[in-house]
Enzyme design. Structure first.
Site, mmCIF file in Angstrom:
data_model
loop_
_atom_site.group_PDB
_atom_site.id
_atom_site.type_symbol
_atom_site.label_atom_id
_atom_site.label_comp_id
_atom_site.label_asym_id
_atom_site.label_seq_id
_atom_site.Cartn_x
_atom_site.Cartn_y
_atom_site.Cartn_z
ATOM 1 N N ALA A 291 0.842 -1.194 0.000
ATOM 2 C CA ALA A 291 0.000 0.000 0.000
ATOM 3 C C ALA A 291 0.879 1.246 0.000
ATOM 4 C CB ALA A 291 -0.877 -0.005 1.248
ATOM 5 N N GLY B 56 0.835 -5.096 1.220
ATOM 6 C CA GLY B 56 -0.343 -5.275 0.363
ATOM 7 C C GLY B 56 0.004 -5.964 -0.944
HETATM 8 C C1 LIG Z 1 -5.215 -0.319 1.896
HETATM 9 C C2 LIG Z 1 -4.298 -1.364 2.365
HETATM 10 C C3 LIG Z 1 -4.616 -1.943 3.629
HETATM 11 C C4 LIG Z 1 -3.761 -2.642 4.344
HETATM 12 C C5 LIG Z 1 -2.695 -3.524 4.149
HETATM 13 C C6 LIG Z 1 -1.499 -3.076 3.445
HETATM 14 C C7 LIG Z 1 -0.553 -2.379 4.070
HETATM 15 C C8 LIG Z 1 0.714 -2.129 3.406
HETATM 16 O O1 LIG Z 1 1.028 -2.655 2.367
HETATM 17 S S1 LIG Z 1 1.737 -1.042 4.195
HETATM 18 C C9 LIG Z 1 3.185 -1.004 3.191
HETATM 19 C C10 LIG Z 1 4.015 -2.200 3.402
HETATM 20 N N1 LIG Z 1 5.236 -2.090 2.645
HETATM 21 C C11 LIG Z 1 6.362 -1.636 3.168
HETATM 22 O O2 LIG Z 1 6.452 -1.332 4.341
HETATM 23 C C12 LIG Z 1 7.537 -1.511 2.235
HETATM 24 C C13 LIG Z 1 8.220 -0.207 2.427
HETATM 25 N N2 LIG Z 1 9.314 -0.017 1.492
HETATM 26 C C14 LIG Z 1 10.513 -0.583 1.645
HETATM 27 O O3 LIG Z 1 10.772 -1.352 2.531
HETATM 28 C C15 LIG Z 1 11.575 -0.160 0.680
HETATM 29 O O4 LIG Z 1 11.242 1.094 0.191
HETATM 30 C C16 LIG Z 1 11.741 -1.136 -0.484
HETATM 31 C C17 LIG Z 1 12.348 -2.437 0.019
HETATM 32 C C18 LIG Z 1 10.449 -1.394 -1.184
HETATM 33 C C19 LIG Z 1 12.713 -0.508 -1.536
HETATM 34 O O5 LIG Z 1 13.925 -0.147 -0.889
HETATM 35 P P1 LIG Z 1 15.019 0.713 -1.674
HETATM 36 O O6 LIG Z 1 15.303 0.111 -2.976
HETATM 37 O O7 LIG Z 1 16.143 0.908 -0.718
HETATM 38 O O8 LIG Z 1 14.351 2.112 -1.993
HETATM 39 P P2 LIG Z 1 13.735 3.188 -1.027
HETATM 40 O O9 LIG Z 1 13.428 2.620 0.281
HETATM 41 O O10 LIG Z 1 14.609 4.385 -1.049
HETATM 42 O O11 LIG Z 1 12.355 3.505 -1.740
HETATM 43 C C20 LIG Z 1 12.294 4.153 -3.010
HETATM 44 C C21 LIG Z 1 11.181 5.152 -2.980
HETATM 45 O O12 LIG Z 1 9.945 4.481 -2.863
HETATM 46 C C22 LIG Z 1 9.210 4.979 -1.742
HETATM 47 N N3 LIG Z 1 8.430 3.872 -1.185
HETATM 48 C C23 LIG Z 1 8.856 2.654 -0.906
HETATM 49 N N4 LIG Z 1 7.841 1.906 -0.464
HETATM 50 C C24 LIG Z 1 6.742 2.683 -0.462
HETATM 51 C C25 LIG Z 1 5.379 2.472 -0.128
HETATM 52 N N5 LIG Z 1 4.936 1.285 0.269
HETATM 53 N N6 LIG Z 1 4.539 3.499 -0.230
HETATM 54 C C26 LIG Z 1 4.966 4.695 -0.667
HETATM 55 N N7 LIG Z 1 6.255 4.965 -1.031
HETATM 56 C C27 LIG Z 1 7.113 3.955 -0.927
HETATM 57 C C28 LIG Z 1 10.288 5.493 -0.816
HETATM 58 O O13 LIG Z 1 9.758 6.416 0.087
HETATM 59 C C29 LIG Z 1 11.275 6.101 -1.772
HETATM 60 O O14 LIG Z 1 10.769 7.324 -2.206
HETATM 61 P P3 LIG Z 1 11.326 8.708 -1.626
HETATM 62 O O15 LIG Z 1 12.801 8.673 -1.806
HETATM 63 O O16 LIG Z 1 10.620 9.733 -2.404
HETATM 64 O O17 LIG Z 1 10.958 8.739 -0.171
#
Ligand SMILES: CC/C=C\C/C=C/C(=O)SCCNC(=O)CCNC(=O)[C@H](O)C(C)(C)COP(=O)(O)OP(=O)(O)OC[C@H]1O[C@@H](n2cnc3c(N)ncnc32)[C@H](O)[C@@H]1OP(=O)(O)O
Length: 724
Positions: A60, A100
């Site tokens: 998400a 998600g």
């Molecule tokens: C409606 C739904 C109901 C409920 C259930 C669902 C809940 C969820 O899914 S909550 C989200 C769960 N997911 C996570 O916690 C993953 C979070 N992300 C990460 O762990 C890492 O970003 C990654 C492993 C996906 C990638 O790592 P890496 O390659 O080191 O890059 P960055 O961490 O620098 O990320 C790049 C860029 O993407 C943004 N980002 C990453 N994940 C999300 C996300 N889930 N939502 C929004 N944005 C995300 C991150 O912030 C970076 O952007 P910025 O540099 O602009 O901040």
């Protein structure tokens, strides 16, 4: 929705939202529309869901949790829609399927993953639980113990492990999409009932009650006031007790509770703060030093505890290392320690020692020959904290190293400008404050001096990135950011002992708040002699203290000689078996309250005419935490750090600050700046000889401005650091 190929019977639904295909409201809407379209189209016989650019989905959109439109489209019903499809749905997992994203895959009838893919339900790490039916489907698929582990820790697992657990049906080394299409074609017409996880029973355990009891105790012990792991547990427990639909209702209730919690807000703030800090600093300079970091040779001097950890960290990052010591005895000791650390690290990795290749002298060599430094690109000096020694080394480095080499000093407090003054190239001198153990701790404080060039800063940031650490760039002052904020916190902790408290009471209060370890247990672990040496160096105690100096005053301010008195009695903490606590033996780890210390404190109070009083938990917390936060405001006002987020990232990653409280500055914003100010004013009036309790001018300014949100704080400062 698209077709894999013209006339193909497989419809492709691609999750497309760069960079990580987060499931925004728009993506969810498109997913729902695509599913309905594929379902209604008689020429479609199977569906494949995949991501864009080699990533399935990071789950998400985390930003969406704090925006009003978050409720417009819910993921849970879409996952149900996938599962109830009359046409087989295959998930093609490349890169990552997290949160998600993985829940979408769990709704699919088949899951196929690339061998390098990673999967996980990391919602707990942002204060939530897998609220799209994941807590109900995963235990049905891989069993309760494995599901509970994944959901309560949020860990990512590699595809190979996912295959063993039964989380995916197949892994492939080549083209995942084509393999998924082949699978989709193969399963057309096969019965889908057995593939629908919501219809499966949760596998029974020999003694579910006992298992759950133990698991809950473990979760609670590790959580230390962090709510999400326990609610994750409750959701999985519901799967063991209720039919699917009722379990889903329970999951939703628990999810809503977490969604509106302050802890979730704090953790999501911390997630973005960490990324913003790296982004801000990496953009500081046009480029790092020439050459790619990973192919350059690094060398550092000093193979003490810090040096050992730094060497291990560099080797783990596949950066070639030459390790230098002053003589063969120290070198051999250091070599043994580094090799031991690397053996242990290798055991945790797939491929073991071969992957790290640390027996290869091209990767890691040990020497006492200073002249080998002439050809290296970057030096990390890691001798102990002695200015004269560091200056001597930097003078030598400046003469021997090639003109472009970056000269880093690992120091936790010393003046970078003074160290740089011993060289002919101060623009290439920079502080790199590693945290112990350096191969484990994620934080790297990067300290620029008056002459440090932006290129040098950018290179140090690149180094942090290569070492998989969080680099935070800060200005030069005594203790930099982390330790400078820590001084008043520790000072208050000791003052509280003088006034009537005990080490175990202070530690308990701060550990209940969520710190991994309280200040006295920490001091015993690190060794009381470290601070003693530093205080002696500053002339606060020891032979250089002028005769007739009052025992509890230095430079007109309150001073507690308590730590010095313990050191004079040889109580250095764990290493001597006695410090603020007693231990089973020298080097023991189990801290036990010490009756000797209690009576020593009573005698101390009597001899200084201090009336013992009862100090409650609230006062312990307020005095320790608010004095630390107050210093944070002073640091921001002086331009030593460029934003409150940077202080928070430092505290979470280097000082055991509970992440679910978002860091000290975020915490201050949640309790309200007027409250922090009022408390500091109160304690400052009660202790006028403690300058660190006097509210900082910046804090007062923000309160006068109406307690603006954290994001706006820096706009109230006219002066910003030129380099940050
Ligand atoms: C409606 C739904 C109901 C409920 C259930 C669902 C809940 C969820 O899914 S909550 C989200 C769960 N997911 C996570 O916690 C993953 C979070 N992300 C990460 O762990 C890492 O970003 C990654 C492993 C996906 C990638 O790592 P890496 O390659 O080191 O890059 P960055 O961490 O620098 O990320 C790049 C860029 O993407 C943004 N980002 C990453 N994940 C999300 C996300 N889930 N939502 C929004 N944005 C995300 C991150 O912030 C970076 O952007 P910025 O540099 O602009 O901040």
């Amino acid at each position: 929705m698209e077709r894999y190929a013209r006339s193909s019977a497989v419809a492709v639904i691609r999750l497309r939202n760069p960079p990580v295909n987060a499931l925004s409201v728009e993506v969810l809407q498109a997913l729902e529309d695509g599913l309905k379209k594929a379902e209604a189209d008689p020429s479609v016989k199977a569906i494949m869901i995949c991501g864009e650019n080699g990533k399935f989905s990071a789950g998400a959109d985390i930003r969406g949790f704090s925006t009003p439109k978050r409720h417009r489209v819910a993921l849970g019903p879409i996952v149900s829609l996938i599962e109830s499809s009359e046409k087989p749905v295959v998930a093609a997992i490349e890169g990552i399927a997290l949160g998600g994203g993985l829940e979408v895959a769990l709704g699919c009838h088949y899951r196929l993953a690339h061998v390098k893919a990673q999967m996980g339900l990391p919602e707990v790490t942002i204060g939530l639980l897998p609220g799209a039916e994941g807590t109900q489907r995963l235990p049905r698929l891989i069993g309760v113990p494995a599901a509970l582990d994944m959901i309560t820790t949020g860990k990512h697992i590699p595809a190979t492990e996912a295959l063993k657990l039964g989380l995916v049906d197949e892994i492939v080394e080549e083209n995942t999409i084509e393999a998924a299409i082949r699978l989709a074609n193969k399963v057309i017409g096969q019965p889908l009932g057995p593939r629908r996880l919501s219809l499966k029973p949760v596998p029974k355990l020999p003694n579910t009650d006992a298992f759950l009891r133990e698991a809950l105790a473990k979760v609670k012990k590790q959580a230390r006031g962090f709510l999400a792991p326990e609610l994750c547990f409750q959701a999985v427990k519901a799967a063991t007790e209720r039919p699917f639909a009722e379990g889903v209702r329970r999951e939703r209730e628990l999810f809503q509770r977490l969604l509106s919690s302050e802890q979730a807000r704090a953790l999501q703030y911390a997630f973005f703060a960490e990324r913003a800090v790296s982004r801000d600093h990496l953009s500081l300079a046009p480029s790092p030093l020439p050459g790619t970091l990973l192919s350059d040779v690094y060398i550092y001097t000093g193979l003490g505890t810090m040096g050992q950890g730094i060497a291990t960290s560099l080797v783990k990052a596949k950066i070639p290392v030459v390790a230098l010591e002053q003589d063969l005895e120290y070198l051999n000791k250091g070599r043994k320690a580094v090799m031991g650390l690397l053996e242990r690290e290798a055991m945790k990795m797939e491929g073991g020692a071969q992957t790290l290749d640390f027996h290869n002298p091209a990767r890691l060599q040990f020497t006492v020959d200073f002249d080998l430094l002439s050809d290296v690109d970057l030096v990390i000096e890691a001798v102990f904290e002695d200015m004269a020694l560091k200056k001597e080394i930097f003078h030598k480095l400046s003469k021997i190293c090639k003109p472009g080499a970056l000269l880093c000093t690992n120091t936790s407090a010393l003046n970078i400008d003074e160290i740089a003054s011993a060289t002919s190239r101060p623009q290439q001198v920079i502080g790199t404050h590693f945290f112990s153990p350096a191969h484990v701790m994620r934080l790297l404080e990067i300290i620029y001096g008056r002459h440090t060039s932006p290129t040098a800063i950018a290179t140090a940031m690149q180094l942090a990135k290569a070492l998989k650490k969080v680099g935070v760039v800060v200005g030069n002052c005594f203790g930099f950011v982390g330790n400078r904020m820590m001084f008043p916190y520790v000072e208050q902790a000791v003052f509280l002992l003088e006034e009537g408290s005990r080490p175990e009471a202070v530690d308990q209060a701060l550990e209940d708040f969520g710190f991994k370890i309280g200040p006295f247990r920490m001091s015993d672990l690190a060794g009381l002699d470290v601070g003693w040496r530093s205080r002696k160096g500053q002339g606060l105690t020891g032979p250089s203290l002028p005769a007739g100096t009052a025992a509890r005053q230095r430079h007109g301010q309150r001073y507690s000689p308590l730590p010095d008195l313990l050191c004079e009695r040889g109580r250095f903490g764990q290493k001597t078996g006695k410090g603020w606590y007693q231990y089973e033996k020298a080097g023991g780890r189990t801290a036990v309250p010490d009756p000797w210390l209690h009576s020593f404190l009573s005698q101390y109070r009597d001899s200084h005419g201090i009336k013992t009083r009862y100090i409650d938990q609230e006062e312990i917390l307020e005095r320790c935490l608010f004095s630390l936060i107050n210093e944070g405001f002073a640091i921001l006002a002086e331009g030593i750090a460029s934003a409150p987020e940077h202080l928070d990232v430092i505290y979470i990653n280097g000082y055991g600050w509970p992440k679910h409280r978002g860091g000290p500055m975020f915490y201050a914003s949640t309790v309200g700046l007027p409250h922090v100010l009022a408390k500091l004013q109160k304690y400052s009036e009660a202790h006028p000889d403690v300058p660190k309790l006097r509210p900082s001018a910046f804090l007062k300014k923000l309160v006068a401005a109406g307690n603006p949100p954290l994001k706006e704080w820096m706009s109230y400062l006219s002066r910003q650091s030129p380099k940050l």
